[in-house]
Write an enzyme that holds these catalytic residues in place. Sequence first.
Site, PDB file in Angstrom:
ATOM      1  N   CYS B  86      -3.924  14.003  -1.246  1.00  0.00           N
ATOM      2  CA  CYS B  86      -5.383  14.071  -1.240  1.00  0.00           C
ATOM      3  C   CYS B  86      -5.920  14.219   0.184  1.00  0.00           C
ATOM      4  O   CYS B  86      -5.825  15.290   0.766  1.00  0.00           O
ATOM      5  CB  CYS B  86      -5.972  12.889  -1.991  1.00  0.00           C
ATOM      6  SG  CYS B  86      -7.684  13.117  -2.462  1.00  0.00           S
ATOM      7  N   HIS B 195      -3.149  11.712  -6.766  1.00  0.00           N
ATOM      8  CA  HIS B 195      -2.792  10.407  -6.217  1.00  0.00           C
ATOM      9  C   HIS B 195      -1.650   9.776  -6.979  1.00  0.00           C
ATOM     10  O   HIS B 195      -1.886   8.993  -7.891  1.00  0.00           O
ATOM     11  CB  HIS B 195      -3.992   9.474  -6.295  1.00  0.00           C
ATOM     12  CG  HIS B 195      -5.062   9.792  -5.329  1.00  0.00           C
ATOM     13  ND1 HIS B 195      -5.026   9.395  -4.014  1.00  0.00           N
ATOM     14  CD2 HIS B 195      -6.216  10.480  -5.467  1.00  0.00           C
ATOM     15  CE1 HIS B 195      -6.094   9.823  -3.403  1.00  0.00           C
ATOM     16  NE2 HIS B 195      -6.848  10.479  -4.250  1.00  0.00           N
ATOM     17  N   GLU B 197       0.241   7.494  -5.963  1.00  0.00           N
ATOM     18  CA  GLU B 197       0.392   6.088  -5.606  1.00  0.00           C
ATOM     19  C   GLU B 197      -0.493   5.193  -6.462  1.00  0.00           C
ATOM     20  O   GLU B 197      -0.364   3.985  -6.439  1.00  0.00           O
ATOM     21  CB  GLU B 197       0.086   5.875  -4.114  1.00  0.00           C
ATOM     22  CG  GLU B 197      -1.388   5.900  -3.731  1.00  0.00           C
ATOM     23  CD  GLU B 197      -1.973   7.292  -3.549  1.00  0.00           C
ATOM     24  OE1 GLU B 197      -1.406   8.251  -4.100  1.00  0.00           O
ATOM     25  OE2 GLU B 197      -3.009   7.413  -2.879  1.00  0.00           O
TER      26      GLU B 197
END
Lengths: 300, 215
Positions: B86, B195, B197
């Site tokens: 990102c 994303h 994570e």
Amino acid sequence: MPINEPETKTSDQREDIKRTVATLFKGGVIAVVCNINQALIAERYGACAVVVVNDHPNLAMTKNQILHSADPRIINTIMSNIMLPVIGRVRFGHIPEAEVMEASGVVAIDENTMQGASSSKCIPYKLFNVPVISEACSLTEALQNICKGAAIIRNKLTNPNSVPTAGTNSYQSPSILDAVTAFNIIQDEIIEKSKSNEEDQQKYAKESNIPISLLKKTISLKRLPVPFFAEGGILYPTDAAMLMDIGYDGIVLSIQIFYGSNAEKRMRAILMSVAHYKDPLTISYIAEESGYAGSAPSGY
Amino acid sequence: MTKALRIGVLALQGAFNEHVHALNSLRNTENIEKVIEVRTKTELDDIDALIIPGGESTAIALIAERCGILESLQDFVQHKPTWGTCAGLILLAKNAIHTKKGGQRLLDALPVTVSRNQFGRQVDSFTIKLDSPCLGAESVPFEYVFIRAPAIVSIDDPEVEPLVRLPPGHGQTEASESGLLVAVKYRNILGTSFHPELTSDNRWHRYFVRMALSG
């Protein structure tokens, strides 16, 4: 009723997305602004988001956080001119203000009791498509708000002298005491709960009206299960570093920063100290360089 | 036996904690020596691979510049395995459009053009499950999370390898047959606009760790 009801997202998915939006503010500094110039300064000096509040004719004089949420036209001007996420601040419990903010296209809503409560109940967080920042100064309050859908918790400003009432000139120097106290209270309560037995935990969850799973998650994480931000009187790099060090996930700068001397220098110093709070040598260098180690600068 | 990987996550702002967490979850199965947060040049010198997390790209770039780490980062990303998610993807790009007035500092390493906030206004975020052959032969789709995401609007070098495309219709401004690119690889660099994570599925982290170990 809220506008822009999504047709395709399920409720749980939407809550997940809201929570993930919130994590992107972590480790950063959010600046409170009331006009485009302040927003541009915030972006230029590395803030990760801005909270827009209403401009007030007496703002510079009373150094107050204002009552109403910002004019949507100001929100739009700011959104058109900066790339940072824009957050709209609203009065506690004020659903129409929150709806207007959401319709303006803000990334998040910040519900603030210091704006003046207009209801005894908070806004219904889950009805909104954007994450809501909610306040707390106790573990019970924090968990109840998280249960209602709050995506970020901010410490509540409980000292009436931290932010004065509009129209008065009474003003004491702000301090980070509110933020430090709130963190310590909540952290101590989490530790206390983790030491209590199963029966007591169940009892507490029931009495507080929160799911036991939320309490268990908090205990296992040893912290609140959402980002926890500090606000109130943060005007010195050493104070910002301290708040990050005790365990806050980020900082909300006071709007007063724009009304003292040398806002840019001060903001730059605070931003650096938040990124480097683990390194005392860097902090002392920043403080020395900026001249803001703790002595009261003019204007405060 | 290959040397164990020392992997760092740039920790100037953003979701760095989540990346550290995801990397630590791989320590039992992958050859990782250590996982650290990176804020200084000394820490950058002490790692073999770097992740630049999601967050606010202007903030990360400004703080990096102010801290004097930007040049070291520019050197690092030219040669060492680096993954930008990102905001990290925006920073790694050689070219970015729809950025703030006056432009923003980029690390100039990945020859693509990235558009900030491709998917419309700030609040448009979504998740989508997609088959991802690059992650391995497993049949389970990966759940991609897009939060105020950028997108790769053009590849500016034939060596850039497209890895994941969205199905047509998501966030495109012009009608085209193929969907928007959201993951690419170029030499030592991995760029993703989603994303990974922020989900508990660590397959993309495993992908990068293995890419770094073999690179």
